[in-house]
Design a protein around this motif. Structure first.
Motif, short mmCIF file in Angstrom:
data_model
loop_
_atom_site.label_atom_id
_atom_site.label_comp_id
_atom_site.label_asym_id
_atom_site.label_seq_id
_atom_site.Cartn_x
_atom_site.Cartn_y
_atom_site.Cartn_z
N PHE A 146 -46.39 16.16 41.75
CA PHE A 146 -46.38 14.79 42.25
C PHE A 146 -47.12 14.67 43.57
O PHE A 146 -47.37 15.67 44.27
N GLY A 147 -47.49 13.44 43.89
CA GLY A 147 -48.22 13.20 45.13
C GLY A 147 -48.44 11.72 45.35
O GLY A 147 -48.02 10.87 44.55
N ALA A 148 -49.11 11.40 46.44
CA ALA A 148 -49.39 10.02 46.82
C ALA A 148 -50.80 9.64 46.42
O ALA A 148 -51.74 10.40 46.67
N LYS A 149 -50.93 8.48 45.80
CA LYS A 149 -52.26 7.95 45.50
C LYS A 149 -52.77 7.15 46.69
O LYS A 149 -53.98 7.12 46.95
N LYS A 150 -51.84 6.53 47.43
CA LYS A 150 -52.20 5.73 48.59
C LYS A 150 -51.34 6.13 49.79
O LYS A 150 -50.28 6.73 49.63
N ALA A 151 -51.79 5.76 50.97
CA ALA A 151 -51.13 6.19 52.20
C ALA A 151 -49.68 5.70 52.29
O ALA A 151 -48.81 6.40 52.83
N ASN A 152 -49.41 4.51 51.74
CA ASN A 152 -48.05 3.98 51.84
C ASN A 152 -47.06 4.66 50.91
O ASN A 152 -45.89 4.30 50.84
#
Length: 306
Positions: A146-152
């Motif tokens: 898993f991870g972030a696609k966008k900074a928020n």
């Protein structure tokens, strides 16, 4: 204390519910509504022959505190209906993790509840099987990637990491989560669809070069499309090395989810595999003959029992 809600009591939902419930610092329950809630509320869940008495909440009549994490583990065609009425269960900091196959579930959840509540994820390396009696068995638990696609969404990654660390559940946070999701899409398009048509478990593909041939043909079409989508999967690294390492780690007697669906005469996810490949191929003016024919074959098999 972390409060975790699981939507979907199949092989994947129970796999993660069982693992997370191993920690006394995590409260895990399932959520359902309508007739499904009535069927599940007194259900005894069995994972690897161990009984779990998970609480099942009625989504439509929930009035307690919001959940920290909502894990969505239904089939793609059940997604809209399953998440439509979760407003009473989520708070300002609730995070969604989708265990669904395909490329679109996170965006659908984000459109409904806000992109700031989502992490992008995929699962790999598990061979969980839902048995005829509803129990689930699993030899290899795999991991959540898993991870972030966008900074928020970075704060969401930290929360999921904390919860998984608490229960010592395996995970990976890659540098490029979207490439990881596309890699899993490639895997599903190949092994799920080939196994469904050929009727083979993982062992069949581990042993037979002839069985692997259509699987590879399906996967290479995803690699081709990934170049046009700026994902840039690599045949040598992502297919010949990474995928075959995973394939040979799986229990040879275990079966893909799509083969399990066909054997149980359930609707498959061919629309989000071959169907999605064909849609993207048309967008870029590419021909994908393997996925075209497998789409027709699998829809034909479905039509024999649906």
């Amino acid at each position: 204390m972390y409060n975790v809600l699981v939507i979907g009591a199949g092989a994947m939902g129970l796999l993660y519910a069982a693992q997370l419930s191993s920690s006394e610092k995590i409260n895990v329950c399932f959520g359902a509504s309508g007739e499904r809630y009535k069927r599940l509320k007194d259900h005894i869940f069995i994972f690897n022959e161990k009984k779990y008495d998970f609480k099942v909440i009625d989504i439509e009549n929930y009035s307690d505190k919001p959940f920290d994490l909502v894990i969505v583990a239904v089939k793609f065609f059940q997604l809209d209906e399953s998440i439509r009425n979760l407003y009473k269960l989520i708070g300002e900091n609730t995070v969604f993790v989708s265990l669904l196959n395909g490329l679109d579930s996170e965006d659908i959840i984000a459109n409904m509840y806000g992109e700031e509540r989502v992490v992008y994820s995929m699962t790999v390396g598990m061979d969980s099987v839902r048995n005829a009696d509803g129990s689930v068995t699993c030899e290899n638990f795999g991991k959540l990637v898993f991870g972030a696609k966008k900074a928020n969404q970075i704060k969401n990654v930290k929360l999921v990491k904390s919860i998984f660390d608490t229960a010592k559940v395996a995970y990976e946070i890659p540098e490029n989560i979207m490439k990881s999701i596309w890699w899993k899409f490639m895997v599903n398009v190949g092994i799920n669809q080939a196994s469904a048509v050929l009727g083979l478990n993982y062992g069949g593909f581990q042993k037979s070069e002839a069985a692997r041939a259509p699987m590879l043909g399906l996967m290479k079409e995803v690699i081709l499309i990934s170049q046009y989508e700026n994902i840039n999967l690599n045949e040598d690294e992502d297919l010949n090395v990474k995928w075959f390492k995973v394939l040979h780690s799986l229990s040879p007697t275990a079966k893909t989810s799509m083969l399990q669906d066909i054997e149980a005469k359930r609707k498959t996810e061919v629309e989000i595999f071959a169907g999605k490949v064909i849609k993207l191929a048309n967008k870029h003016g590419i021909d994908t003959p393997y996925n075209k024919i497998f789409f027709e074959i699998i829809k034909g098999i479905e039509s024999s029992y649906l």
